[in-house]
Design a protein around this motif. Structure first.
Motif, short mmCIF file in Angstrom:
data_model
loop_
_atom_site.label_atom_id
_atom_site.label_comp_id
_atom_site.label_asym_id
_atom_site.label_seq_id
_atom_site.Cartn_x
_atom_site.Cartn_y
_atom_site.Cartn_z
N LYS A 212 70.37 -36.32 -43.69
CA LYS A 212 69.71 -37.02 -42.58
C LYS A 212 68.56 -36.13 -42.14
CE LYS A 212 70.03 -39.23 -38.25
NZ LYS A 212 70.45 -39.34 -36.95
N MET A 213 67.36 -36.72 -42.10
CA MET A 213 66.15 -35.98 -41.77
C MET A 213 65.31 -36.78 -40.79
SD MET A 213 65.14 -34.81 -45.68
CE MET A 213 63.74 -33.80 -45.24
N LYS A 214 64.52 -36.06 -40.01
CA LYS A 214 63.58 -36.69 -39.10
C LYS A 214 62.29 -35.88 -39.12
CE LYS A 214 63.02 -38.14 -34.28
NZ LYS A 214 63.71 -38.23 -32.98
N LEU A 215 61.18 -36.58 -39.25
CA LEU A 215 59.86 -35.98 -39.22
C LEU A 215 59.05 -36.72 -38.18
CD1 LEU A 215 57.89 -33.92 -40.51
CD2 LEU A 215 57.25 -35.71 -42.13
N LYS A 216 58.56 -35.99 -37.17
CA LYS A 216 57.83 -36.62 -36.07
C LYS A 216 56.49 -35.92 -35.89
CE LYS A 216 59.05 -35.93 -31.68
NZ LYS A 216 59.73 -36.02 -30.38
N LEU A 217 55.44 -36.70 -35.74
CA LEU A 217 54.09 -36.18 -35.53
C LEU A 217 53.52 -36.79 -34.24
CD1 LEU A 217 51.65 -34.54 -36.63
CD2 LEU A 217 50.95 -36.64 -37.82
N CYS A 218 53.14 -35.93 -33.32
CA CYS A 218 52.60 -36.38 -32.03
C CYS A 218 51.16 -35.88 -31.88
CB CYS A 218 53.44 -35.84 -30.88
SG CYS A 218 55.16 -36.37 -30.92
N PRO A 219 50.21 -36.80 -31.73
CA PRO A 219 48.81 -36.39 -31.59
C PRO A 219 48.58 -35.70 -30.24
CG PRO A 219 49.03 -38.75 -31.28
CD PRO A 219 50.37 -38.24 -31.69
N ASN A 220 47.52 -34.94 -30.17
CA ASN A 220 47.12 -34.23 -28.97
C ASN A 220 46.34 -35.20 -28.06
OD1 ASN A 220 46.51 -32.23 -27.11
ND2 ASN A 220 44.80 -31.43 -28.30
N LEU A 221 47.04 -36.19 -27.55
CA LEU A 221 46.41 -37.23 -26.74
C LEU A 221 47.45 -37.78 -25.77
CD1 LEU A 221 43.96 -39.11 -26.21
CD2 LEU A 221 44.85 -40.59 -28.01
N SER A 222 47.22 -37.59 -24.50
CA SER A 222 48.16 -38.08 -23.48
C SER A 222 48.41 -39.57 -23.65
CB SER A 222 47.62 -37.82 -22.07
OG SER A 222 47.53 -36.45 -21.83
N GLY A 223 49.68 -39.94 -23.64
CA GLY A 223 50.06 -41.34 -23.72
C GLY A 223 50.09 -41.93 -25.12
N ALA A 224 49.65 -41.17 -26.11
CA ALA A 224 49.65 -41.67 -27.49
C ALA A 224 51.07 -41.64 -28.05
CB ALA A 224 48.73 -40.85 -28.37
N ALA A 225 51.42 -42.65 -28.82
CA ALA A 225 52.75 -42.72 -29.41
C ALA A 225 52.86 -41.75 -30.58
CB ALA A 225 53.03 -44.14 -29.89
N CYS A 226 54.02 -41.13 -30.68
CA CYS A 226 54.31 -40.27 -31.83
C CYS A 226 54.68 -41.17 -33.01
CB CYS A 226 55.48 -39.35 -31.52
SG CYS A 226 55.17 -38.20 -30.16
N LYS A 227 54.44 -40.68 -34.22
CA LYS A 227 54.83 -41.39 -35.43
C LYS A 227 56.04 -40.67 -36.02
CE LYS A 227 50.29 -43.27 -36.25
NZ LYS A 227 49.26 -43.56 -37.22
N VAL A 228 57.02 -41.47 -36.49
CA VAL A 228 58.29 -40.90 -36.92
C VAL A 228 58.74 -41.52 -38.25
CG1 VAL A 228 60.73 -40.62 -36.30
CG2 VAL A 228 58.99 -40.57 -34.51
N ASP A 229 59.33 -40.68 -39.10
CA ASP A 229 60.05 -41.15 -40.28
C ASP A 229 61.42 -40.50 -40.21
OD1 ASP A 229 60.63 -42.44 -42.66
OD2 ASP A 229 59.68 -40.92 -43.92
N GLU A 230 62.46 -41.32 -40.15
CA GLU A 230 63.82 -40.82 -39.98
C GLU A 230 64.77 -41.60 -40.87
OE1 GLU A 230 66.93 -39.81 -36.35
OE2 GLU A 230 65.16 -41.00 -35.92
N GLY A 231 65.72 -40.90 -41.46
CA GLY A 231 66.71 -41.56 -42.29
C GLY A 231 67.42 -40.54 -43.17
N SER A 232 68.14 -41.04 -44.16
CA SER A 232 68.81 -40.19 -45.13
C SER A 232 67.94 -40.13 -46.38
CB SER A 232 70.20 -40.77 -45.46
OG SER A 232 70.85 -39.93 -46.39
N PHE A 233 67.46 -38.93 -46.69
CA PHE A 233 66.51 -38.77 -47.79
C PHE A 233 67.00 -37.72 -48.78
CE2 PHE A 233 63.82 -39.77 -44.00
CZ PHE A 233 63.46 -41.05 -44.38
N SER A 234 66.89 -38.03 -50.06
CA SER A 234 67.25 -37.06 -51.09
C SER A 234 66.04 -36.24 -51.52
CB SER A 234 67.86 -37.75 -52.30
OG SER A 234 66.94 -38.66 -52.85
N GLN A 235 64.82 -36.73 -51.25
CA GLN A 235 63.63 -36.00 -51.69
C GLN A 235 62.75 -35.54 -50.54
OE1 GLN A 235 61.66 -38.42 -54.62
NE2 GLN A 235 63.08 -37.76 -56.20
N TYR A 236 62.33 -36.43 -49.65
CA TYR A 236 61.43 -36.02 -48.58
C TYR A 236 61.39 -37.07 -47.47
CZ TYR A 236 58.33 -39.23 -51.04
OH TYR A 236 57.80 -40.33 -51.66
N ALA A 237 61.00 -36.61 -46.28
CA ALA A 237 60.68 -37.49 -45.16
C ALA A 237 59.16 -37.48 -45.03
CB ALA A 237 61.33 -36.99 -43.88
N GLY A 238 58.60 -38.64 -44.72
CA GLY A 238 57.15 -38.76 -44.60
C GLY A 238 56.60 -39.53 -45.76
#
Length: 184
Positions: A118-144
Motif C-alpha cells: 500500500k503506497m501513497k504519493l501526494k504532491l501539493c503545489p506552493n499555492l494557497s487553496g490549491a488542491a493536492c494531487k494524490v495517487d494511492e493504492g496497492s502497487f507492485s511497481q510504483y505510485a504516480g
C-alpha cells in the motif's frame, strides 16, 4: 497498463544503451554534461550538483529512464532519494521542467520491494487553496506519476511531496515529506 509502460521504457533504455558506445561511469561523476550517463534523461541544475542523485541515477539508469518516460517530455531529474534509508524499500524521483510559459514538477515513487505494498504519493503545489494531487493504492511497481504544471513558476517551486508505504500489518515503513523542487 503500468507493466506495459514500464516494460516499454526499460526496453527503450536497453536499446539506447546498446546503440551508445560503452562508457565507464564512476559513482562520483556519472554525469555527462547534464545527462544521466547511458540514458537520454537530463539532470536539472540541482540534480547535477547532488551527489546522492547522481549516484542513484548511475546505479539505476533503467528506473530513471522509466520514471522520466512516465512524466513525459521536457522533464529533468531534480532528485532521487532512497527511502527510508539505505535499506531502500522505495525510491522517490522528482522531475522538473521549465520552458517559456510552462513550469512543471512530476514525482514517481518506485516500489523496490518484492511484493505489492500500500503506497501513497501526494504532491501539493506552493499555492494557497490549491488542491493536492494524490495517487494511492496497492502497487507492485510504483505510485504516480503525480504532476503539477503551471504558467507561474512560483507555484511549482517549493511544491511539497509526501511518500508513504505501509507493510502488510498497516505499519508505515516509509513516511517522507520534502520539497519536490529546489527551494530556498
Amino acid at each position: 497498463m503500468r507493466n506495459l509502460v514500464r516494460t516499454v521504457a526499460v526496453g527503450a533504455s536497453l536499446v539506447a544503451a546498446v546503440l551508445v558506445s560503452p562508457q565507464a561511469v564512476a559513482q562520483d561523476a556519472p554525469v555527462t554534461g547534464h545527462r544521466v550517463a547511458g540514458t537520454s534523461v537530463q539532470l536539472s541544475a540541482a540534480g547535477a550538483q547532488d551527489a546522492q542523485t547522481r549516484a542513484i541515477a548511475a546505479a539505476a539508469p533503467a528506473a530513471v529512464t522509466a520514471s522520466a518516460t512516465l512524466c513525459g517530455s521536457g522533464y529533468e531529474l531534480e532528485f532521487a532519494e532512497r527511502l527510508p534509508d539505505s535499506r531502500r524499500y522505495g525510491t522517490l524521483f522528482s522531475y522538473v521542467k521549465s520552458t517559456v510559459g510552462k513550469h512543471g514538477v512530476c514525482v514517481v515513487f518506485d516500489n523496490n520491494t518484492s511484493s505489492a505494498k500500500k503506497m501513497k504519493l501526494k504532491l501539493c503545489p506552493n499555492l494557497s487553496g490549491a488542491a493536492c494531487k494524490v495517487d494511492e493504492g496497492s502497487f507492485s511497481q510504483y505510485a504516480g506519476p503525480v504532476k503539477y504544471e503551471s504558467s507561474n513558476g512560483l507555484h511549482v517551486m517549493c511544491s511539497e511531496v509526501t511518500a508513504l508505504m505501509w507493510d502488510s500489518n498497516g505499519k508505515a515503513i516509509i513516511d517522507r515529506v520534502r520539497s519536490a523542487t529546489l527551494c530556498d
